[in-house]
Scaffold this motif. Sequence first.
Motif, PDB file in Angstrom:
ATOM      1  N   VAL A 294       1.869 -41.059   7.121  1.00  0.00           N
ATOM      2  CA  VAL A 294       1.043 -41.898   6.377  1.00  0.00           C
ATOM      3  C   VAL A 294       1.151 -40.703   5.123  1.00  0.00           C
ATOM      4  CG1 VAL A 294      -1.624 -40.994   6.477  1.00  0.00           C
ATOM      5  CG2 VAL A 294      -0.255 -41.206   8.956  1.00  0.00           C
ATOM      6  N   HIS A 295       1.036 -39.645   5.117  1.00  0.00           N
ATOM      7  CA  HIS A 295       1.320 -39.482   3.876  1.00  0.00           C
ATOM      8  C   HIS A 295       2.872 -39.865   2.416  1.00  0.00           C
ATOM      9  CE1 HIS A 295       0.658 -34.728   5.480  1.00  0.00           C
ATOM     10  NE2 HIS A 295      -0.497 -35.566   5.754  1.00  0.00           N
ATOM     11  N   GLY A 296       3.823 -40.606   3.487  1.00  0.00           N
ATOM     12  CA  GLY A 296       4.330 -41.518   2.924  1.00  0.00           C
ATOM     13  C   GLY A 296       4.014 -42.082   1.937  1.00  0.00           C
ATOM     14  N   LEU A 297       2.279 -42.955   2.842  1.00  0.00           N
ATOM     15  CA  LEU A 297       1.548 -43.901   2.480  1.00  0.00           C
ATOM     16  C   LEU A 297       0.884 -43.352   1.589  1.00  0.00           C
ATOM     17  CD1 LEU A 297       0.722 -45.593   5.451  1.00  0.00           C
ATOM     18  CD2 LEU A 297       2.651 -47.005   4.292  1.00  0.00           C
ATOM     19  N   TRP A 298       0.389 -42.118   1.732  1.00  0.00           N
ATOM     20  CA  TRP A 298      -0.696 -41.882   0.647  1.00  0.00           C
ATOM     21  C   TRP A 298      -0.467 -40.714   0.445  1.00  0.00           C
ATOM     22  CZ3 TRP A 298      -3.223 -45.106   4.814  1.00  0.00           C
ATOM     23  CH2 TRP A 298      -3.038 -46.156   4.774  1.00  0.00           C
ATOM     24  N   LYS A 299      -0.811 -39.898  -1.052  1.00  0.00           N
ATOM     25  CA  LYS A 299      -0.711 -38.543  -1.489  1.00  0.00           C
ATOM     26  C   LYS A 299      -1.816 -38.128  -0.299  1.00  0.00           C
ATOM     27  CE  LYS A 299      -0.290 -35.451  -4.989  1.00  0.00           C
ATOM     28  NZ  LYS A 299      -0.491 -34.820  -6.924  1.00  0.00           N
ATOM     29  N   PRO A 300      -1.540 -36.666   0.594  1.00  0.00           N
ATOM     30  CA  PRO A 300      -2.230 -35.605   1.114  1.00  0.00           C
ATOM     31  C   PRO A 300      -2.868 -34.126   0.325  1.00  0.00           C
ATOM     32  CG  PRO A 300       0.188 -35.264   1.696  1.00  0.00           C
ATOM     33  CD  PRO A 300       0.303 -36.320   0.981  1.00  0.00           C
ATOM     34  N   LEU A 301      -4.150 -34.857   0.913  1.00  0.00           N
ATOM     35  CA  LEU A 301      -4.940 -33.429  -0.356  1.00  0.00           C
ATOM     36  C   LEU A 301      -4.380 -32.107   0.153  1.00  0.00           C
ATOM     37  CD1 LEU A 301      -8.840 -34.766  -0.604  1.00  0.00           C
ATOM     38  CD2 LEU A 301      -6.584 -35.046  -2.429  1.00  0.00           C
ATOM     39  N   GLU A 302      -4.321 -30.759  -0.701  1.00  0.00           N
ATOM     40  CA  GLU A 302      -3.485 -30.048  -0.667  1.00  0.00           C
ATOM     41  C   GLU A 302      -4.353 -28.907   0.195  1.00  0.00           C
ATOM     42  OE1 GLU A 302      -2.232 -26.291  -2.851  1.00  0.00           O
ATOM     43  OE2 GLU A 302      -2.626 -27.921  -3.711  1.00  0.00           O
ATOM     44  N   GLY A 303      -4.583 -28.239   1.065  1.00  0.00           N
ATOM     45  CA  GLY A 303      -4.904 -27.698   2.157  1.00  0.00           C
ATOM     46  C   GLY A 303      -6.023 -28.555   3.138  1.00  0.00           C
ATOM     47  N   ARG A 304      -5.771 -29.417   2.892  1.00  0.00           N
ATOM     48  CA  ARG A 304      -6.232 -30.285   4.135  1.00  0.00           C
ATOM     49  C   ARG A 304      -5.759 -31.071   5.549  1.00  0.00           C
ATOM     50  NH1 ARG A 304     -10.746 -32.176   2.308  1.00  0.00           N
ATOM     51  NH2 ARG A 304     -11.811 -33.118   4.322  1.00  0.00           N
ATOM     52  N   PHE A 305      -4.724 -30.380   6.003  1.00  0.00           N
ATOM     53  CA  PHE A 305      -3.890 -30.185   6.924  1.00  0.00           C
ATOM     54  C   PHE A 305      -3.740 -29.540   8.230  1.00  0.00           C
ATOM     55  CE2 PHE A 305      -0.061 -29.783   9.364  1.00  0.00           C
ATOM     56  CZ  PHE A 305       0.481 -31.641  10.466  1.00  0.00           C
ATOM     57  N   LYS A 306      -3.760 -29.837   8.593  1.00  0.00           N
ATOM     58  CA  LYS A 306      -4.484 -28.866  10.080  1.00  0.00           C
ATOM     59  C   LYS A 306      -3.700 -29.628  11.208  1.00  0.00           C
ATOM     60  CE  LYS A 306      -9.234 -27.513   8.550  1.00  0.00           C
ATOM     61  NZ  LYS A 306      -9.423 -28.335   6.805  1.00  0.00           N
ATOM     62  N   ASP A 307      -2.905 -28.352  12.140  1.00  0.00           N
ATOM     63  CA  ASP A 307      -2.421 -28.661  13.058  1.00  0.00           C
ATOM     64  C   ASP A 307      -3.200 -28.489  14.590  1.00  0.00           C
ATOM     65  OD1 ASP A 307      -0.498 -30.033  15.526  1.00  0.00           O
ATOM     66  OD2 ASP A 307       1.143 -28.556  14.186  1.00  0.00           O
ATOM     67  N   TYR A 308      -4.133 -28.889  15.188  1.00  0.00           N
ATOM     68  CA  TYR A 308      -4.184 -28.915  16.373  1.00  0.00           C
ATOM     69  C   TYR A 308      -3.768 -29.317  17.796  1.00  0.00           C
ATOM     70  CZ  TYR A 308      -8.673 -27.584  13.301  1.00  0.00           C
ATOM     71  OH  TYR A 308      -9.104 -27.192  12.343  1.00  0.00           O
TER      72      TYR A 308
END
Length: 614
Positions: A294-308
Amino acid sequence: MNYDSIIKDAGNKNCNELLDSFLAHFNHFTDEEVEAIRSAWLYLCQVSKDKFDSQNLPYHIHALRVACILAERDLDCQCIVAGFLHNVLSFEKVNEDEIREKFGPAILKLIGGTKRITNLKIKNKTQQEADSVRKMLFAMVEDIRVILVMLADRLDRIRNLSHETKLVQKQVAQEAIDIWAPLANRLGMSSVKSELEDLSLKYSNPDAYGQIKKVVAAKKQERADYLSKAQQEIYKAANRAGLEVTISSRAKHFYSIYQKMRKRNKAVDELFDLLALRILCETSGDCYVLVGLVHGLWKPLEGRFKDYIAMPKANGYQSLHTTVMCEGRPLEIQIRTKEMHSVAEYGVASHLLYKQQLGGPDKVGIENLSIINQLKKLKGQQLADENLFNELKEELLGDSIFVFTPKGDVIELPAGATAVDFAYHIHSAVGEKIIGAKADGHIIPLSKPLKNTQIVDILTSQQAHPTQNQLQFVRTAKARSKIRNWLTQHDPTFDNPFAKTTGEALQSGKSNGEANACSVGGAPRGHKKGQGNPHTGAMEIASGSGKIRIGDTTNFLVSRAHCCNPQYGDEIVGYVSRGRGIIIHRMDCHVFNLTPNRQERTLEVEWDRSKECQ
């Protein structure tokens, strides 16, 4: 609601038709369980035939909807029966003995628990009060399924609230948002939580709800096209990587949008991150591979990734969250396994019970969950296991107990707290004047730790005051501080108990009211010798300290039996009465020796000889 076909036009169907529809839709029950469900349903229809709701529908339709909510979460047969019968103990013609005889003690315990909660006066004006109530609900019940039945009942109530008055609507909505939605979240039941929140907003702030609904509906097609294109891109990338995934799109819940509006001080049409995709994978490893795609398809927003997944939430929730910029708009994406999704939607408890019913292995990754007290202990056990649920409650409640005032207010105290702690929590003046206490209508020693959900009533007297003995058993800082302060100012023996003899204390004129009873010949001023105190009913005896000692404690509510009129020096025995405190008899009292159940109610007591008059 997947059970719409069952309740559609329910008012025109008889009881047998409704039950047949229910059993046809939820067909995973055994023959024995079907008979138990049928018996409970027919009994309900019989005892509720003259009862109707605010829509003038037969009461049993509400009970059917509650059972459907439970059944679609794969809960067990006893839970379904409790869903049917959850309110029958409030009917005049139904009693506990009949329920026990017809359906067994387990069902009686479940519906008895729902009755206690239903009758509770919930006060949730502040966040602290609401939090105490939620914890206290766990303290009240002995089986976690009581909470699940209550959640189903409240969810159905708020779903069918349109015919109630505005005042009732607001009250139910506020209770849902303060008590039941957070409780559902605590149990990991996100679908119940979200629906309670959305419907609560509908009735508590209809203008905001209408505005959000209008904006969301106006862009429905645009949103569908946008999400469809994003889904296709992810499916292509997953296929190239050899991953099998299922993708669903969802709009943000109305209450979530409302919270964003308040937090950012923006109108709903100014918010862009209202769209989300949920991706279900086969394994945890696939989830991590997919987030990379997914991060290869679109640019991730900084600080919005969470590993639950690596660090689950306290309620057992597991998922990967990320937000990417897709075609110039933020798109939230959740990635989880199917088992994680089941836990997130229906709660760990429901999911595990379902797994047990299927007899399949547990695949939920229980070792990583920490709901309430590491629900890994649920593995291979039934939800009705009493010891297990006691552990769950202890973890949730921590070191607290929850008791009621006679008016129904909930008081949170540390475990081990006594009636004296309770009295000081109410008010310092109450703590200073306490002479006795009742718990659930029965006299208890002031030093005895209180238990969860007891109704505590404090007995006071203007002649009472704090004692050094109380310092030995109180648990709260407030009670200890107030008692120390009083003793420092009024008790010359407090700092150094061996500095003065009792006689010196008497001569100082600063001794307590117990010594004064001796100094005037055995009775305080205004009282006749040997009479009871008119304010408290406590006995003040002519000689000695005027107290009865039980073990190391003298601060009890006592009265003297008129039948034998015990006097100081007589051999005595205590009898714990119903509502009159401890009654003191002479040991050879003929009336006492003929009293029924005296063996169970007898206490060893003695005269307090610690401050006899010289």
